[in-house]
Design a protein around this motif. Sequence first.
Motif, PDB file in Angstrom:
ATOM      1  N   VAL A  43       0.851  -1.183   0.000  1.00 17.17           N
ATOM      2  CA  VAL A  43       0.000   0.000   0.000  1.00 17.17           C
ATOM      3  C   VAL A  43       0.889   1.236   0.000  1.00 17.17           C
ATOM      4  N   PHE A  44       0.281   2.355  -0.371  1.00 18.25           N
ATOM      5  CA  PHE A  44       0.929   3.655  -0.292  1.00 18.25           C
ATOM      6  C   PHE A  44       0.219   4.444   0.805  1.00 18.25           C
ATOM      7  N   ALA A  45       1.001   5.185   1.583  1.00 20.43           N
ATOM      8  CA  ALA A  45       0.411   5.927   2.693  1.00 20.43           C
ATOM      9  C   ALA A  45       1.002   7.331   2.751  1.00 20.43           C
ATOM     10  N   ASP A  46       0.228   8.266   3.331  1.00 19.15           N
ATOM     11  CA  ASP A  46       0.758   9.611   3.529  1.00 19.15           C
ATOM     12  C   ASP A  46       1.452   9.681   4.879  1.00 19.15           C
ATOM     13  N   GLU A  47       1.923  10.879   5.249  1.00 16.29           N
ATOM     14  CA  GLU A  47       2.722  10.995   6.468  1.00 16.29           C
ATOM     15  C   GLU A  47       1.906  10.721   7.725  1.00 16.29           C
ATOM     16  N   ASP A  48       0.580  10.795   7.622  1.00 19.21           N
ATOM     17  CA  ASP A  48      -0.278  10.500   8.771  1.00 19.21           C
ATOM     18  C   ASP A  48      -0.697   9.036   8.825  1.00 19.21           C
ATOM     19  N   GLY A  49      -0.238   8.246   7.864  1.00 20.38           N
ATOM     20  CA  GLY A  49      -0.587   6.833   7.855  1.00 20.38           C
ATOM     21  C   GLY A  49      -1.864   6.518   7.123  1.00 20.38           C
ATOM     22  N   GLU A  50      -2.468   7.536   6.464  1.00 22.27           N
ATOM     23  CA  GLU A  50      -3.676   7.281   5.692  1.00 22.27           C
ATOM     24  C   GLU A  50      -3.310   6.540   4.404  1.00 22.27           C
ATOM     25  N   VAL A  51      -4.073   5.476   4.117  1.00 22.84           N
ATOM     26  CA  VAL A  51      -3.769   4.616   2.975  1.00 22.84           C
ATOM     27  C   VAL A  51      -4.421   5.151   1.706  1.00 22.84           C
ATOM     28  N   LEU A  52      -3.675   5.100   0.603  1.00 21.40           N
ATOM     29  CA  LEU A  52      -4.227   5.465  -0.704  1.00 21.40           C
ATOM     30  C   LEU A  52      -5.253   4.421  -1.135  1.00 21.40           C
ATOM     31  N   LYS A  53      -6.455   4.872  -1.449  1.00 24.56           N
ATOM     32  CA  LYS A  53      -7.517   3.969  -1.897  1.00 24.56           C
ATOM     33  C   LYS A  53      -7.824   4.277  -3.348  1.00 24.56           C
ATOM     34  N   ASP A  54      -7.157   3.550  -4.225  1.00 24.02           N
ATOM     35  CA  ASP A  54      -7.289   3.800  -5.665  1.00 24.02           C
ATOM     36  C   ASP A  54      -7.317   2.452  -6.364  1.00 24.02           C
ATOM     37  N   GLU A  55      -8.473   2.063  -6.892  1.00 19.71           N
ATOM     38  CA  GLU A  55      -8.634   0.749  -7.510  1.00 19.71           C
ATOM     39  C   GLU A  55      -7.702   0.555  -8.710  1.00 19.71           C
ATOM     40  N   ALA A  56      -7.426   1.629  -9.432  1.00 18.52           N
ATOM     41  CA  ALA A  56      -6.541   1.514 -10.591  1.00 18.52           C
ATOM     42  C   ALA A  56      -5.127   1.171 -10.151  1.00 18.52           C
ATOM     43  N   VAL A  57      -4.677   1.825  -9.097  1.00 21.74           N
ATOM     44  CA  VAL A  57      -3.350   1.524  -8.550  1.00 21.74           C
ATOM     45  C   VAL A  57      -3.307   0.077  -8.061  1.00 21.74           C
ATOM     46  N   ASN A  58      -4.346  -0.322  -7.338  1.00 23.72           N
ATOM     47  CA  ASN A  58      -4.411  -1.688  -6.817  1.00 23.72           C
ATOM     48  C   ASN A  58      -4.342  -2.711  -7.949  1.00 23.72           C
ATOM     49  N   GLN A  59      -5.066  -2.457  -9.018  1.00 21.40           N
ATOM     50  CA  GLN A  59      -5.099  -3.417 -10.120  1.00 21.40           C
ATOM     51  C   GLN A  59      -3.734  -3.542 -10.776  1.00 21.40           C
ATOM     52  N   ARG A  60      -3.016  -2.429 -10.894  1.00 22.73           N
ATOM     53  CA  ARG A  60      -1.672  -2.514 -11.470  1.00 22.73           C
ATOM     54  C   ARG A  60      -0.759  -3.368 -10.590  1.00 22.73           C
ATOM     55  N   ILE A  61      -0.925  -3.217  -9.293  1.00 19.72           N
ATOM     56  CA  ILE A  61      -0.119  -4.012  -8.359  1.00 19.72           C
ATOM     57  C   ILE A  61      -0.434  -5.498  -8.516  1.00 19.72           C
ATOM     58  N   LEU A  62      -1.709  -5.845  -8.513  1.00 21.25           N
ATOM     59  CA  LEU A  62      -2.114  -7.247  -8.582  1.00 21.25           C
ATOM     60  C   LEU A  62      -1.722  -7.871  -9.920  1.00 21.25           C
ATOM     61  N   ASP A  63      -1.865  -7.131 -11.000  1.00 21.31           N
ATOM     62  CA  ASP A  63      -1.477  -7.658 -12.316  1.00 21.31           C
ATOM     63  C   ASP A  63       0.021  -7.933 -12.357  1.00 21.31           C
ATOM     64  N   ALA A  64       0.803  -7.032 -11.781  1.00 17.77           N
ATOM     65  CA  ALA A  64       2.255  -7.219 -11.769  1.00 17.77           C
ATOM     66  C   ALA A  64       2.635  -8.431 -10.925  1.00 17.77           C
ATOM     67  N   PHE A  65       1.996  -8.589  -9.761  1.00 16.54           N
ATOM     68  CA  PHE A  65       2.294  -9.733  -8.901  1.00 16.54           C
ATOM     69  C   PHE A  65       1.926 -11.043  -9.596  1.00 16.54           C
ATOM     70  N   GLU A  66       0.805 -11.036 -10.309  1.00 12.64           N
ATOM     71  CA  GLU A  66       0.364 -12.242 -11.020  1.00 12.64           C
ATOM     72  C   GLU A  66       1.402 -12.661 -12.061  1.00 12.64           C
ATOM     73  N   ALA A  67       1.995 -11.714 -12.741  1.00 14.60           N
ATOM     74  CA  ALA A  67       2.939 -12.007 -13.818  1.00 14.60           C
ATOM     75  C   ALA A  67       4.366 -12.200 -13.328  1.00 14.60           C
TER      76      ALA A  67
END
Length: 993
Positions: free
Chosen positions: A539-563
């Motif tokens: 995950v990506f987080a800001d300085e306060d620990g809030e997590v980035l919630k972006d489905e497009a980013v998530n999908q790129r991560i999962l596709d890369a892990f799959e391959a």
Amino acid sequence: MTDTAEKIDYSKTLYLPQTEFPMRAGLPEKEPQIVARWQEMGLYKKLRKEAEGRPLFVLHDGPPYANGNIHIGHALNKILKDVITRSFQMRGYNSNYVPGWDCHGLPIEWKIEEQYRAKGLDKDQVPVNEFRRECREFAQKWIDVQSEEFKRLGVEGDFDNPYTTMNFHAESRIAGELLKFAMSGQLYRGSKPVMWSVVERTALAEAEVEYQDYESDTIWVKFPIVKAIASGWVPEGVSSSDHAKAVTEMMAGLQEASVVIWTTTPWTIPGNRAVAYSPRISYGLYEVTSAENDFGPRAGEKLIFADALAEESFAKAKLGFTRLRDVSAEALGSIQLSHPLKGLGGGYDFTVPMLPGEHVTDDAGTGFVHTAPGHGREDFDAWMDMARDLESRGIETRIPFTVDDAGFFTKDAPGFGPDREGGAARVIDDNGKKGDANKAVIEALIGANALFARGRLKHSYPHSWRSKKPVIFRNTPQWFVYMDKDLGDNSTLRSRALKAIDDTRFVPAAGQTRLRAMIEDRPDWVLSRQRAWGVPICVFADEDGEVLKDEAVNQRILDAFEAEGADAWFADGARERFLGSRANEPWTMVTDILDVWFDSGSTHTFTLEDRPDLKWPADVYLEGSDQHRGWFHSSLLESCGTRGRAPYDAVITHGFTMDEDGRKMSKSLGNTVTPQDVMGKSGADILRLWVMTTDYWEDQRLGKNVLQTNIDAYRKLRNTIRWMLGTLAHDEGEEVDFADMPELERLMLHRIAELDELVRKGYDAFDFKRVTRALIDFMVVELSAFYFDVRKDTLYCDAPSSARRKASLVVVRTLFDNLVKWLAPMLPFTCEEAWLERYPDTVSVHLQQFDAIPAEWRDAALAEKWRKVRQVRRVVTGALEIERKNKTIGSSLEAAPKVYVSDADLLEAIADRDMAEICITSGIEIVDGAAPESAFKLDEVKGVGVVFARASGTKCARSWRFTDDVGQDAEFPDVSARDAAALHELQALGRLA
């Protein structure tokens, strides 16, 4: 005597057992041949093909760790799983077993680091993905080794396509599960005290620690009272002046006193922020009257203790004392303390509040609990529960980070950190030994006149399961999953998990209580580890620990892990690749690794859900009792957090294997038993028989004597199978209608029907000991020692046309088929060998189904009658055994006893029975009446007595019975009429030599 009779070897005219099935099993040599045959013929695929269209039964494999040869615990576990899957496969299910392995995490990383250290290399100087590649290769090596070892145990499963947590698809799915927690708001970055291994530089979960004896430094520390002013609130009905007087009396003398705490971790004193007390404990104000030590309290000092612990504490400090008065809980809640190290290194200049705490007792210590919220879970909870109130009183609630990941004090511990002369003090060093932190703190307390007493205590303390070194509790930034956050449907992860536990079947039932207690009390789930080998917290987080919630980013991560696998997270340019157009935003890429329990807790997703040959949820999870805090636990939380229920319908638990004296097995004690040794000397089926005869729900014992007991039981079982095979060599496949069966044969069919129900229920209940015990007793006691013994004369000597012989052969055939199938899940090698000896044209016993038993075979009345017949038989055989021991006779066929029966029920049961045949005598006389005093009797069989008498007549040269009709046949004058008739039939069939 005729020429024909003179030439006949009567032994060759008998239907004696004939078989190639050896009495000596030779399992260590035979079993590997059978394993090779199964692999060559593709037994696993044939099982799947044969089971197409049947309902699925799925036992999901809890993954062993891929870092060494299997041990006896692995063998117990895999054998139990194999028996379950085989038993359901043979009862109408498609019971597909897919083995799996845990591959990530510290144990493997630790091994690779050891290799680096041996070569003088530094892991941190190697590119992370190069290091991860070595971890992957190490895991694969041991997966291959363990696969062969499991197959040698007789375990049948999809070893060509197992699941592994390091498979690219698995890593993508694990990451996907993490992202579900992130997107639903269940994942957060927090700061809490966690168990930390200095040696391994990582946080540890409960499942990763074990408790060992450890000697700690103990200290009693004085916290001076700096403010003792009660609340200005005046109770209703009390005048202001009266209240003021009462307050004055309540607080009198406290301004000059100190509260005394006790701790086994002196190094945590710099992290102290409060002292906890209990409103339920009686406290008192005490004054020192004399002192022996050259440090510590002096005469005249005033101290507050729990009354139950004061005398013990003063004795430890070698102090005389007197009690001045009570100190109320209201008074304790009103005072404020000074830190005992105030001013040291220019720090500790803050108020130390008194907090009420449910965890405080007067069982040990002083009745006050030193509260360092950065070094204890209860301390943290007590501090955070009061945070709002403390802030309203102007007390800083930030929790300090006093100890770093290497065990050194930080700048948050003034006087002990990096600015200290000689450098920062250390709690534990790289070898797991005590550092100089305790010594430094104790000396500082003495210098501040704050030490009341000191000592040592040997107690149980958490150690890393892998390094075997003590851990510490330290406050660190980590990633957590909330246990008690509302998930939007008026449920929390905790409430969902507790409901799922209630909905799950537990074997044994106590497992439910154990798991429930763990879920009820557990803190938030710590997911992060500070390591390199595993699935990252992607995950990506800001300085306060809030997590980035972006489905497009998530999908790129999962596709890369799959391959490419999770290595993609650590590749150059990964941040820009995954963030895409958001790369310029201030998002930080988290580099922590997921707890491996999250990996294994997610296996249900990429195994049960993703494989078309399996199903979700699993019917059964089966592991050791330690997995209530391990795999059962993490699987439950992961699935409840993402799917709202457990990934299993039933949980089976087994205990641990001890030596024969009940001690834990260890190399140092020389009491280990390895499955490799047992298989090499005795065979896997002996090991499997041991598993089947244990109370596996509890801890079991194993050693030379236990193994010998199972070898002896196996030998009897094998000999029974061998006799049936030998007898069935003469089976020509003729059938006999049930209605035409003799009573004895119908009794055996009744017993088969009873056993069929017991076996099926036993397999359903996972009660293998009950099944094994029932089958072994039946084969040894009811078959070998009774039915086969009685029917040997019929089976060996009767004519080919004998209806009784044919019926007996049908029963022996039925017994063989059912017994071998019932035993096949438990003893797969022996039963395969026996089945193929009997049916060489078939493929495998493991492709068979348990037989459907006709309801008409059940006959309780017949069984009850024959129970009585066997009671009478017991008395007769007991009487003859004495004559045999006295060498009066050599064989029971030399006897024709007189049997007195005064019990009407027993007499009726044996009426019209051929008791000579049943008792294997040449004759017998039944007398209705009481036996003479000299008769042989058994206390447990009332109303029966036996008087020995020799058999009359001539001994038949073929059957060895003594009869009066030997010599009646001119062609075969030395045999009985029955045997002569059989010989004539054999002669007509051309079967006489």
